[in-house]
Design an enzyme around this catalytic site. Sequence first.
Site, short mmCIF file in Angstrom:
data_model
loop_
_atom_site.label_atom_id
_atom_site.label_comp_id
_atom_site.label_asym_id
_atom_site.label_seq_id
_atom_site.Cartn_x
_atom_site.Cartn_y
_atom_site.Cartn_z
N CYS A 1 0.85 -1.18 0.00
CA CYS A 1 0.00 0.00 0.00
C CYS A 1 0.89 1.24 0.00
O CYS A 1 1.86 1.32 0.73
CB CYS A 1 -0.95 0.08 1.18
SG CYS A 1 -2.13 -1.23 1.27
N ARG B 1 3.93 -0.80 -4.55
CA ARG B 1 3.53 -1.26 -3.23
C ARG B 1 2.14 -1.92 -3.24
O ARG B 1 1.67 -2.38 -2.20
CB ARG B 1 3.51 -0.08 -2.25
CG ARG B 1 4.83 0.66 -2.16
CD ARG B 1 4.75 1.82 -1.20
NE ARG B 1 4.64 1.37 0.15
CZ ARG B 1 5.64 1.10 0.96
NH1 ARG B 1 6.87 1.25 0.52
NH2 ARG B 1 5.45 0.70 2.18
N TRP C 1 -2.83 -2.72 -1.66
CA TRP C 1 -2.69 -4.18 -1.75
C TRP C 1 -3.67 -4.72 -0.73
O TRP C 1 -3.50 -4.52 0.47
CB TRP C 1 -1.26 -4.60 -1.44
CG TRP C 1 -1.02 -6.07 -1.68
CD1 TRP C 1 -0.70 -6.66 -2.86
CD2 TRP C 1 -1.07 -7.13 -0.71
NE1 TRP C 1 -0.57 -8.02 -2.69
CE2 TRP C 1 -0.79 -8.34 -1.39
CE3 TRP C 1 -1.34 -7.19 0.66
CZ2 TRP C 1 -0.76 -9.57 -0.74
CZ3 TRP C 1 -1.31 -8.42 1.29
CH2 TRP C 1 -1.02 -9.59 0.59
N ASN D 1 -1.68 2.17 5.53
CA ASN D 1 -0.83 1.07 5.07
C ASN D 1 -0.57 0.18 6.27
O ASN D 1 -0.18 0.69 7.32
CB ASN D 1 0.47 1.66 4.50
CG ASN D 1 1.57 0.62 4.31
OD1 ASN D 1 2.73 0.96 4.34
ND2 ASN D 1 1.22 -0.61 4.10
N GLY D 2 -0.80 -1.13 6.13
CA GLY D 2 -0.56 -2.03 7.26
C GLY D 2 -1.77 -2.90 7.48
O GLY D 2 -2.61 -3.06 6.59
N GLU E 1 14.98 -20.19 -7.43
CA GLU E 1 14.72 -18.81 -7.86
C GLU E 1 14.09 -18.79 -9.26
O GLU E 1 13.19 -18.01 -9.54
CB GLU E 1 16.02 -18.00 -7.82
CG GLU E 1 15.92 -16.57 -8.31
CD GLU E 1 14.92 -15.68 -7.57
OE1 GLU E 1 14.37 -16.11 -6.53
OE2 GLU E 1 14.67 -14.57 -8.05
N LYS F 1 10.45 -17.19 -10.22
CA LYS F 1 10.27 -16.16 -11.26
C LYS F 1 9.17 -16.59 -12.24
O LYS F 1 8.31 -15.79 -12.59
CB LYS F 1 11.56 -15.94 -12.05
CG LYS F 1 12.64 -15.15 -11.37
CD LYS F 1 12.44 -13.66 -11.32
CE LYS F 1 11.75 -13.23 -10.07
NZ LYS F 1 12.43 -13.13 -8.84
N GLU G 1 5.78 -16.30 -10.52
CA GLU G 1 5.40 -14.91 -10.27
C GLU G 1 4.87 -14.22 -11.51
O GLU G 1 3.84 -13.56 -11.46
CB GLU G 1 6.62 -14.11 -9.78
CG GLU G 1 6.97 -14.26 -8.33
CD GLU G 1 8.16 -13.40 -7.96
OE1 GLU G 1 8.06 -12.63 -6.99
OE2 GLU G 1 9.21 -13.50 -8.63
N HIS H 1 12.21 -39.67 -5.10
CA HIS H 1 11.49 -39.95 -3.86
C HIS H 1 10.03 -39.52 -3.94
O HIS H 1 9.38 -39.34 -2.91
CB HIS H 1 12.19 -39.27 -2.68
CG HIS H 1 13.57 -39.79 -2.46
ND1 HIS H 1 13.83 -41.08 -2.05
CD2 HIS H 1 14.79 -39.22 -2.66
CE1 HIS H 1 15.13 -41.27 -1.99
NE2 HIS H 1 15.73 -40.16 -2.36
N LYS I 1 5.51 -5.26 -4.46
CA LYS I 1 6.96 -5.31 -4.33
C LYS I 1 7.43 -5.20 -2.89
O LYS I 1 8.43 -5.78 -2.50
CB LYS I 1 7.59 -4.20 -5.17
CG LYS I 1 9.10 -4.34 -5.26
CD LYS I 1 9.65 -3.80 -6.53
CE LYS I 1 11.10 -4.19 -6.69
NZ LYS I 1 11.29 -5.62 -7.00
C1 G6P Z 1 7.81 -9.60 -2.36
C2 G6P Z 1 8.34 -9.47 -3.77
C3 G6P Z 1 9.49 -10.46 -4.00
C4 G6P Z 1 10.57 -10.24 -2.95
C5 G6P Z 1 9.99 -10.38 -1.54
C6 G6P Z 1 10.99 -9.94 -0.48
O1 G6P Z 1 7.14 -10.80 -2.21
O2 G6P Z 1 7.31 -9.69 -4.71
O3 G6P Z 1 10.05 -10.25 -5.29
O4 G6P Z 1 11.60 -11.17 -3.15
O5 G6P Z 1 8.85 -9.52 -1.39
O6 G6P Z 1 11.19 -8.56 -0.62
P1 G6P Z 1 12.40 -7.78 -0.01
O7 G6P Z 1 12.14 -6.34 -0.31
O8 G6P Z 1 12.42 -8.06 1.46
O9 G6P Z 1 13.65 -8.29 -0.67
#
Ligand code: G6P
Length: 603
Positions: A2, A27, A73, A99-100, A478, A482, A485, A501, A598
């Site tokens: 947010c 955000r 958000w 926000n929160g 990772e 990706k 996401e 397994h 983000k």
């Molecule tokens: C969110 C983002 C991810 C990120 C994670 C941790 O979920 O979408 O891409 O890796 O937060 O964020 P940070 O700012 O703590 O690295």
Amino acid sequence: MCGIMGYTGVEPAVPIIYSGLKKLEYRGYDSSGIGIVESGKVELFKTEGGPDNLKSRLPFKSSSAVGLGHTRWATHGAANEINAHPHTSPQKLFMIVHNGIIENCSELKLRYHLDSELKSETDTEVIACLLEREYSGDVKEAITRVMPQLTGSYALGIICIDFPDTLFCAKKSSPLFVCTDERGAYLASDIAAFPGDTGKIYRLGDGEIGIIKKDSFKVFDIDGCRIRKTEIRLRDTEEYEDKGGYEHYMLKEIYEQPSAVEKTLDSIMSDGKIKLGCLRMNRERIKSLTRIELIGCGSAYHAGLAGAYALQKLLKIPARAYIASEYKSMGSVADENTLAIIISQSGETADTLAAMKEVKSRNAKIVSVVNNRYSTIAQESDSVIITRAGREISVATTKAFSAQLAVLYCIAVRLAYSAGRIDRERYRALCAELLSLPEKSRQTLEKNEAIEKIAQILKDAEYTCFIGRAADYCTAMEGALKLKEVSYSHCEAYAAGELKHGTISLIENGTPVIAVCADSSALSKTVSNIKECKSRGAKIICITDSDYDGDADDIVIKIPDTEDLFSVSAAVIPLQLIAYHTAKKKGCGIDKPKNLAKSVTVE
Ligand code: G6P
């Protein structure tokens, strides 16, 4: 999570607030809204979706010089117009953005019988109701009465119609900044939202209440005592960048990785050596370490996995990566001989912050690796190492992840050398390897065309499997994150040895299996796992820095030969590109994937 943007001053508020919201949409972009004060009344403009959706509804010609904006958000209530902020109190005395998350929201609704008064499903509207209940002419006093009743986290922007030129604000565990300049005063969840670069910027602390007028900013604690704030001294302020000719920020940021890693290494290394004086740990202190804990969420956790691998191999003490949101529940075993490395691009992730507080309470030494030097995590750590990725806009991280890896590798090599676990020759060789990482990323990016073709296979796949061992397992994790996401594809990463397994039952004719083979210590065993998948019909896509060529019908992407310990650096790039191209072929939102944000500032 947010974004809040407020303004009070001498110019029309709407364009200023809208432009701030655009910079804050990373955000959250589930819904958005702006509220202004016009002819002594609150006027709200709200919509489902982010600021782009809001634009056509906004009164850009309005002369109102005060207002609050929000990009959301969703936590409490669906992502629709009714739940979009700002919210007003029943008599419309108060307008607020938040926000929160208010964890005792249901309890407050019951206690004050609020259900019939509420129009939305949000926790925010509950705060507006409480403010109106507690108000008897003094807004600051009402805020100080409401704050102790709230459990959870909040950054609040408030306007009371009795004081139409004033913004009020308060916060707990969510970031909030104030900027003042010759045009007035601004309130925002991130300094990036402030216009120009001449303003004075202040950070609001937890439990503080701010009163913002166009020409003054006063801060009080919960007891009403005045607090003197010092201006934040900005370094490296970055312009809000455009896409620089790329179709998406994600692609631009993937291509910025060599430079992000180069700048990060430049800030830590000189004359081919690693300078980490900022850790403030002498040889004895380093030798006294008995364990290392790396804590983060999402990609930052994956960087932690890769860092833990290098640290444990080099330093020969237990090094373990933890998902921040799980850290406390597991029961921390950290003590004063523990080094805790807190990894976060934003430096504001609530789960990471909570884990950091836990590990701090156990007297561990805290080092944070963050991309935002003004963030809460950076402020609250013993030592901070700033990644030099620059502003990252795509929600799915790429260049910040690569910069985190570079820092973690440097910490591993430096600590191992200082503790006498590697000799000078090995130290020098590893430093040279680190310095070669940007060039290897560059060379890997040249494979883009070949990589793009893989997306054609993945876009129609029901399920994709990523496998790898050792450092390659971190890369696989990772890569799978990706792909999930940004392309919404079902996929999973497995330690290659774990397939037999159980998970091998998912492999069918044509199932894409992306095998990462960049850590030579695991190559022969991973190749055996590739064969096992292949004999069950899998379509093999292999990313390797070895001379493994696969079979004629396999797709093999060759990347530059990299030191095993650091292999995630180059090997992750093809996987980022695969995710990007698959998402593009599927017509996904790429830079703003659905349901994500983000900066995640709720636990
Ligand atoms: C969110 C983002 C991810 C990120 C994670 C941790 O979920 O979408 O891409 O890796 O937060 O964020 P940070 O700012 O703590 O690295």
